[in-house]
Design a protein around this motif. Structure first.
Motif, mmCIF file in Angstrom:
data_model
loop_
_atom_site.group_PDB
_atom_site.id
_atom_site.type_symbol
_atom_site.label_atom_id
_atom_site.label_comp_id
_atom_site.label_asym_id
_atom_site.label_seq_id
_atom_site.Cartn_x
_atom_site.Cartn_y
_atom_site.Cartn_z
ATOM 1 N N GLU A 31 0.792 -1.227 0.000
ATOM 2 C CA GLU A 31 0.000 0.000 0.000
ATOM 3 C C GLU A 31 0.831 1.288 0.000
ATOM 4 O OE1 GLU A 31 -3.512 0.873 -0.100
ATOM 5 O OE2 GLU A 31 -3.201 -0.970 -1.215
ATOM 6 N N PRO A 32 1.981 1.346 0.677
ATOM 7 C CA PRO A 32 2.784 2.573 0.586
ATOM 8 C C PRO A 32 3.239 2.885 -0.840
ATOM 9 C CG PRO A 32 3.500 1.251 2.445
ATOM 10 C CD PRO A 32 2.541 0.407 1.675
ATOM 11 N N LEU A 33 3.447 1.853 -1.654
ATOM 12 C CA LEU A 33 3.852 2.074 -3.043
ATOM 13 C C LEU A 33 2.707 2.717 -3.829
ATOM 14 C CD1 LEU A 33 5.623 -1.336 -3.709
ATOM 15 C CD2 LEU A 33 6.619 0.777 -2.799
ATOM 16 N N ARG A 34 1.506 2.195 -3.598
ATOM 17 C CA ARG A 34 0.329 2.763 -4.276
ATOM 18 C C ARG A 34 0.126 4.215 -3.882
ATOM 19 N NH1 ARG A 34 -4.548 4.230 -2.896
ATOM 20 N NH2 ARG A 34 -4.292 3.482 -0.761
ATOM 21 N N MET A 35 0.245 4.484 -2.581
ATOM 22 C CA MET A 35 0.024 5.842 -2.108
ATOM 23 C C MET A 35 1.129 6.780 -2.589
ATOM 24 S SD MET A 35 -1.980 7.906 -0.615
ATOM 25 C CE MET A 35 -3.168 6.764 0.136
ATOM 26 N N ALA A 36 2.345 6.282 -2.730
ATOM 27 C CA ALA A 36 3.435 7.114 -3.247
ATOM 28 C C ALA A 36 3.105 7.582 -4.660
ATOM 29 C CB ALA A 36 4.748 6.343 -3.233
ATOM 30 N N ASN A 37 2.600 6.664 -5.476
ATOM 31 C CA ASN A 37 2.208 7.049 -6.842
ATOM 32 C C ASN A 37 1.082 8.075 -6.823
ATOM 33 O OD1 ASN A 37 4.066 5.198 -7.793
ATOM 34 N ND2 ASN A 37 2.545 3.630 -8.328
ATOM 35 N N HIS A 38 0.121 7.852 -5.935
ATOM 36 C CA HIS A 38 -1.047 8.735 -5.864
ATOM 37 C C HIS A 38 -0.639 10.153 -5.457
ATOM 38 C CE1 HIS A 38 -5.092 10.139 -4.978
ATOM 39 N NE2 HIS A 38 -4.714 10.427 -3.736
ATOM 40 N N LEU A 39 0.174 10.251 -4.414
ATOM 41 C CA LEU A 39 0.547 11.568 -3.908
ATOM 42 C C LEU A 39 1.509 12.291 -4.851
ATOM 43 C CD1 LEU A 39 0.985 10.842 -0.082
ATOM 44 C CD2 LEU A 39 -0.957 11.918 -1.240
ATOM 45 N N ALA A 40 2.355 11.533 -5.528
ATOM 46 C CA ALA A 40 3.296 12.150 -6.467
ATOM 47 C C ALA A 40 2.636 12.476 -7.804
ATOM 48 C CB ALA A 40 4.488 11.229 -6.697
ATOM 49 N N ILE A 43 3.902 7.706 -11.805
ATOM 50 C CA ILE A 43 4.280 6.335 -11.469
ATOM 51 C C ILE A 43 5.714 6.308 -10.951
ATOM 52 C CG2 ILE A 43 4.557 3.981 -12.287
ATOM 53 C CD1 ILE A 43 1.690 4.928 -12.162
ATOM 54 N N LEU A 44 5.845 6.153 -9.655
ATOM 55 C CA LEU A 44 7.147 5.960 -9.044
ATOM 56 C C LEU A 44 7.458 4.480 -8.867
ATOM 57 C CD1 LEU A 44 6.963 8.657 -6.210
ATOM 58 C CD2 LEU A 44 8.124 8.861 -8.424
ATOM 59 N N TYR A 45 6.405 3.692 -8.635
ATOM 60 C CA TYR A 45 6.578 2.269 -8.359
ATOM 61 C C TYR A 45 5.559 1.451 -9.161
ATOM 62 C CZ TYR A 45 9.254 3.950 -4.358
ATOM 63 O OH TYR A 45 10.169 4.588 -3.573
ATOM 64 N N THR A 46 6.022 0.328 -9.684
ATOM 65 C CA THR A 46 5.121 -0.701 -10.204
ATOM 66 C C THR A 46 5.431 -1.979 -9.445
ATOM 67 O OG1 THR A 46 6.700 -1.249 -11.962
ATOM 68 C CG2 THR A 46 4.931 0.298 -12.516
ATOM 69 N N TRP A 47 4.488 -2.893 -9.425
ATOM 70 C CA TRP A 47 4.693 -4.125 -8.671
ATOM 71 C C TRP A 47 4.118 -5.314 -9.443
ATOM 72 C CZ3 TRP A 47 2.280 0.262 -6.894
ATOM 73 C CH2 TRP A 47 0.880 0.272 -6.930
ATOM 74 N N HIS A 48 4.684 -6.466 -9.144
ATOM 75 C CA HIS A 48 4.297 -7.718 -9.785
ATOM 76 C C HIS A 48 4.106 -8.766 -8.694
ATOM 77 C CE1 HIS A 48 5.877 -5.908 -13.530
ATOM 78 N NE2 HIS A 48 6.838 -5.468 -12.741
#
Length: 359
Positions: A31-40, A43-48
């Motif tokens: 979830e921190p990765l998702r929120m990082a993208n949202h606030l920025a 796309i800072l992070y993608t995940w698999h």
């Protein structure tokens, strides 16, 4: 130590989901990765999400999670996190361990949340590193003398060169916030924490378990001192007079202190600490029940069984049987049978003779 993931604009992070993984720990890392993208607002992070065969994986809460792919073809990643949970100490899939070793050979940083570090250690990928696991497993590994080349700590998370290991619960949130802070700046990490109503971003110096004074519910210094002495001496037991002497109290004063603040005699509290440790060893190691009894200060296996049954409502051998029944949902039936045969111990369910609780 500093993170080895280079600073850049976009990161690909993989999550290897193991059967029985902790949904809470996994989500706390994702979830921190998702929120990082949202606030920025970019796309800072993608995940698999990865599983051994590409099939959905059932978490410890019985929720099945779909994944993006199997182990092959091997994805291009900046970091791979192994997500563990229940019965991870029994996970010994050769294809997965080999796959993790190949990632390491390609110098892809590896990490783990909850008990996933156990799998990295089994693959030999934590030798010479400092790391952490969920606290329930650390003491069991020490007792069983597993992975002597790995340094296990009780920290919330550890970032040691290209290895990132984290305990369970919501601790992965703190590890990922620290990682995001290093890569994207502290302001973004703090904004994510605020969005999640996370009061404080904990660091590498924070520890997993609450101080014993908080678990006791009281902060009386003498009470805490004696409880810590008990906790540090579960195999070679201290007598009541010794405990009182170490704390500068009389035996009577010590008994009144426990009765007033804990609601039970000191020897009862000591016994419950030992039984709690015994349960962890039964669930997390292959130690024979007799050895578990000795490791927790019981000289008589029959008395150990009696005390265990009185406290938990079932015997130590029943505890082991329940563990095998739980793991049946996680691995193939043939594997369960083989593991059960390896772990089977002579029954110790007979009623023990009346003995002092310290025996």
């Amino acid at each position: 130590m500093s993170t080895s993931i280079p600073a850049k604009g976009h990161y690909d992070i993989g999550f290897l989901l193991l059967p029985g993984f902790s949904q809470l720990a996994f989500t706390s890392a994702l979830e921190p990765l998702r929120m990082a993208n949202h606030l920025a607002d970019r796309i800072l992070y993608t995940w698999h999400l990865v599983s051994r065969d590409g099939a959905a994986v059932t978490a410890s809460n019985n929720v099945a999670t779909a994944v993006d792919q199997a182990l092959e073809p091997m994805p291009a990643l900046d970091l791979l996190l192994v997500c563990g949970g229940l019965e991870v100490q029994r996970y010994d899939d050769r294809a997965t361990l080999s796959w993790l070793r190949r990632l390491a050979e390609r110098r892809i940083p590896l990490g783990a949340v909850c008990t996933g570090g156990y799998v990295l250690a089994r693959a030999g990928l934590l030798d010479g590193y400092r790391c952490t696991l969920h606290w329930e497993h650390i003491s069991s590994l020490h007792e069983a003398q597993r992975f002597p080349n790995v340094t296990f700590t009780s920290q919330l998370f550890v970032m040691d060169r290209d290895r990132y290991t984290c305990s369970g619960g919501i601790a992965p949130l703190d590890m990922m916030l620290n990682l995001i802070g290093r890569q994207q700046g502290l302001a973004l990490a703090e904004s994510i924490a605020e969005e999640f109503i996370h009061e404080r971003i904990r660091g590498v110096t924070d520890r997993q378990r609450m101080p014993l004074r908080l678990r006791l519910g009281h902060s009386h210094p003498k009470l805490e001192e004696v409880a810590n002495l008990m906790d540090a001496n579960l195999q070679e037991l201290l007598g009541l007079d010794e405990l009182a002497s170490y704390a500068g109290l009389s035996r009577r004063q010590l008994e009144r202190l426990f009765q007033r603040y804990v609601g039970c005699p000191p020897l009862r509290f000591y016994l419950e600490l030992r039984l709690a440790r015994a349960r962890l060893l039964l669930l997390q190691t292959h130690m024979p029940i007799t050895e578990v009894a000795l490791a927790c200060g019981f000289v008589s296996p029959t008395h150990f069984t009696k005390c265990y049954h009185d406290h938990f409502g079932h015997s130590p051998s029943s505890e082991r049987k329940r563990r095998h029944e739980r793991q049946a949902d996680l691995i193939e039936p043939s594997e369960v049978k083989a593991l059960s045969e390896n772990d089977s111990q002579p029954p110790l369910d007979g009623a023990g003779e009346s003995e002092d609780v310290l025996s």
